[in-house]
Design an enzyme around this catalytic site. Structure first.
Site, PDB file in Angstrom:
ATOM      1  N   GLY A   1       0.767  -1.246   0.000  1.00 29.14           N
ATOM      2  CA  GLY A   1       0.000   0.000   0.000  1.00 29.14           C
ATOM      3  C   GLY A   1       0.790   1.282   0.000  1.00 29.14           C
ATOM      4  O   GLY A   1       0.199   2.365  -0.138  1.00 29.14           O
TER       5      GLY A   1
ATOM      6  N   TYR B   1      -0.280  -1.645 -12.094  1.00 27.44           N
ATOM      7  CA  TYR B   1      -1.704  -1.563 -12.431  1.00 27.44           C
ATOM      8  C   TYR B   1      -1.897  -0.935 -13.817  1.00 27.44           C
ATOM      9  O   TYR B   1      -2.836  -0.184 -14.044  1.00 27.44           O
ATOM     10  CB  TYR B   1      -2.487  -0.820 -11.325  1.00 27.44           C
ATOM     11  CG  TYR B   1      -2.204  -1.416  -9.964  1.00 27.44           C
ATOM     12  CD1 TYR B   1      -2.706  -2.676  -9.642  1.00 27.44           C
ATOM     13  CD2 TYR B   1      -1.363  -0.781  -9.045  1.00 27.44           C
ATOM     14  CE1 TYR B   1      -2.405  -3.271  -8.427  1.00 27.44           C
ATOM     15  CE2 TYR B   1      -1.054  -1.372  -7.828  1.00 27.44           C
ATOM     16  CZ  TYR B   1      -1.583  -2.608  -7.526  1.00 27.44           C
ATOM     17  OH  TYR B   1      -1.278  -3.204  -6.320  1.00 27.44           O
TER      18      TYR B   1
ATOM     19  N   ARG C   1      -6.160   3.448 -15.462  1.00 29.22           N
ATOM     20  CA  ARG C   1      -6.131   4.222 -14.206  1.00 29.22           C
ATOM     21  C   ARG C   1      -6.776   5.604 -14.302  1.00 29.22           C
ATOM     22  O   ARG C   1      -7.530   5.983 -13.414  1.00 29.22           O
ATOM     23  CB  ARG C   1      -4.708   4.304 -13.643  1.00 29.22           C
ATOM     24  CG  ARG C   1      -4.114   2.919 -13.310  1.00 29.22           C
ATOM     25  CD  ARG C   1      -2.815   2.989 -12.533  1.00 29.22           C
ATOM     26  NE  ARG C   1      -3.016   3.531 -11.210  1.00 29.22           N
ATOM     27  CZ  ARG C   1      -2.802   4.776 -10.848  1.00 29.22           C
ATOM     28  NH1 ARG C   1      -2.306   5.642 -11.708  1.00 29.22           N
ATOM     29  NH2 ARG C   1      -3.066   5.188  -9.636  1.00 29.22           N
TER      30      ARG C   1
ATOM     31  N   CYS D   1     -14.487   4.107 -27.760  1.00 28.12           N
ATOM     32  CA  CYS D   1     -15.785   4.775 -27.816  1.00 28.12           C
ATOM     33  C   CYS D   1     -16.384   4.940 -26.428  1.00 28.12           C
ATOM     34  O   CYS D   1     -17.415   4.337 -26.100  1.00 28.12           O
ATOM     35  CB  CYS D   1     -16.716   3.995 -28.732  1.00 28.12           C
ATOM     36  SG  CYS D   1     -15.937   3.685 -30.314  1.00 28.12           S
TER      37      CYS D   1
ATOM     38  N   PRO E   1       4.688  -5.287  -0.888  1.00 25.79           N
ATOM     39  CA  PRO E   1       4.695  -4.087  -1.722  1.00 25.79           C
ATOM     40  C   PRO E   1       4.447  -4.423  -3.190  1.00 25.79           C
ATOM     41  O   PRO E   1       4.914  -5.455  -3.680  1.00 25.79           O
ATOM     42  CB  PRO E   1       6.117  -3.545  -1.535  1.00 25.79           C
ATOM     43  CG  PRO E   1       6.939  -4.768  -1.301  1.00 25.79           C
ATOM     44  CD  PRO E   1       6.053  -5.718  -0.512  1.00 25.79           C
ATOM     45  N   GLY E   2       3.721  -3.585  -3.859  1.00 25.36           N
ATOM     46  CA  GLY E   2       3.492  -3.754  -5.294  1.00 25.36           C
ATOM     47  C   GLY E   2       3.875  -2.477  -6.021  1.00 25.36           C
ATOM     48  O   GLY E   2       4.965  -2.366  -6.605  1.00 25.36           O
TER      49      GLY E   2
END
Ligand SMILES: *Cc1c(COP(=O)(O)O)cnc(C)c1O
Length: 418
Positions: free
Chosen positions: A239, A371, A312, A342, A274-275
């Site tokens: 996070g 992400y 995102r 579209c 952790p990412g």
């Protein structure tokens, strides 16, 4: 800190000109910097050196097997949330005893698979899941190591879609139910409580929510120890936020210091997941300007990447810095950078000041390593884009571009419709 920068007016990833990669693989393309990933991992890892710890890289942030493998070389474990991610981690050579399995909806098949390969622990998110885990362990005659994921009810002050530790969110088990669940599990010879877990959200830019969550875990941990439990792993999830724009997230060392200060008297092995902080600023999405146009209100720059490639901005109203691949000295304009999909939400930037662009210019959408590709889709029947990993003066295509044939290969027309 990352290894993307200009040399002689041209954007480089480490020692490779971005243009050179575009010439071979075209656009859009994700480009990752191996040096940046290694640097981020090492800084994070060294921050925790004074305590027993295990870093389980959160595979969902960027799950390319080359990236997982690079991190495994540095000693990283893996946090997975599906059988698919577990297979990726195993394929990348991550030892099962460094893998933790999180997620609110693990299927019995996924649980059985993870048990059969002897992962380190299951982060269990409901009382029913705990029961199912016990049943499957019995069937396989194994003792399933688990931690309960606690929902500590703290507000991480991040985007609501990535706030996972609030009472109203679907994640984890409320504190009030934790002790009785551990007690019940203790009576089951096929379940082995080995730790406690929380993950409160993503892109968190202050320390207080982490400390608060850890405090809640600590109380439960201490109560369990008093009851005679032998726990080993204190998993505080991932996070930690990164800089996309003007955020001021804590440094890994500050984050580590806060956690160590709160957690070290428990004599636990601290697990970290952790990412984003490892891979977020290690990747860019490179796209080409297809058209520019204006109406009476706005100017638009239409690019060949879309929200299906990087969702995102559409999904979280996220900010991504955008820079030209070749430095421009044209005057600035205020534009919307939009994709070909579209949908009105198909944008990368709104009212952004950029040097005047024209057809054929290339843009880099920064901070796209986490992400990004993993959330991409085939919406509008767009093949997913390739991923390239740069390491020093070399680059590798670590996922080729999909073709339209790839997309159609899974479908068929029943005879009656022919
Ligand atoms: C997504 C996730 C992470 C990683 O979060 P980052 O914000 O990318 O560090 C860690 N643990 C769990 C359980 C997750 O769902």
């Amino acid at each position: 800190m990352h290894y993307f920068g200009y040399k002689n007016g041209e954007l480089y990833c480490e020692e490779v000109p971005v243009k050179k990669i575009i010439e071979e693989v075209g656009t859009p393309v994700y480009i990752y910097s191996a040096k940046t990933i290694r640097r981020h991992y090492k800084v994070f890892e060294e921050s925790f050196s004074e305590v027993e710890h295990l870093i389980c890289y959160s595979v969902k942030a960027n799950s390319n097997i080359a990236i997982i493998s690079l991190l495994r070389q540095l000693g990283s474990g893996a946090d997975v949330v599906s059988a698919g991610e577990l297979k990726r981690a195993l394929k990348a050579g991550v030892p099962p005893k460094k893998i933790v399995f999180s997620g609110v909806g693990k299927t019995p098949e996924e649980i059985e698979f993870a048990l059969s390969v002897d992962i380190l622990m299951f982060n269990v998110e409901s009382l029913e899941e705990l029961e199912v885990l016990g049943e499957i362990a019995k069937k396989l005659n194994k003792k399933a190591p688990f931690a309960l994921r606690i929902n500590p009810d703290v507000d991480p002050q991040t985007h609501p879609y990535i706030s996972t530790g609030l009472k109203k969110s679907k994640f984890g088990i409320p504190e009030e139910f934790a002790i009785s669940a551990y007690k019940k599990a203790k009576k089951n010879p096929y379940l082995q409580p080995v730790g406690i877990d929380a993950h409160i959200g993503s892109q968190i830019t202050s320390l207080a929510p982490f400390v608060e969550a850890l405090n809640r875990l600590k109380k439960i941990w201490e109560a369990l120890i008093d009851l005679g439990f032998e726990l080993k792993y204190l998993d505080i999830g991932g996070g930690l936020g990164i800089i996309y724009d003007d955020e001021e997230p804590p440094l890994p060392q500050e984050y580590a210091d806060a956690i160590i200060k709160e957690g070290k008297d428990l004599k636990a092995t601290i697990i970290l997941e952790p990412g984003r902080v490892i891979v977020g600023n290690a990747g860019i999405l490179v796209t080409k300007v297809l058209y520019t146009k204006e109406n009476t209100l706005k100017k638009f720059v239409i690019v060949d990447a879309g929200m299906n490639d990087l969702i995102r901005p559409a999904f979280y109203q996220a900010y991504h810095k955008i820079v030209p691949v070749e430095e421009k000295n044209s005057e600035y304009e205020v534009v919307d950078v939009v994709g070909p999909i579209c949908e009105n939400s198909d944008f990368f930037a709104k009212d952004r000041k950029l040097p005047k662009l024209q057809r054929g210019d290339f843009l880099a959408i920064m901070s796209a390593g986490a992400y990004g590709f993993v959330m991409s889709s085939n919406y509008n029947s767009r093949p997913r884009v390739p991923e390239v990993l740069v390491d020093g003066d070399t680059y590798y295509i670590i996922r080729r571009r999909e073709t339209i044939e790839d997309l159609l290969a899974l479908e068929s027309i029943p005879a009656r419709y022919l």
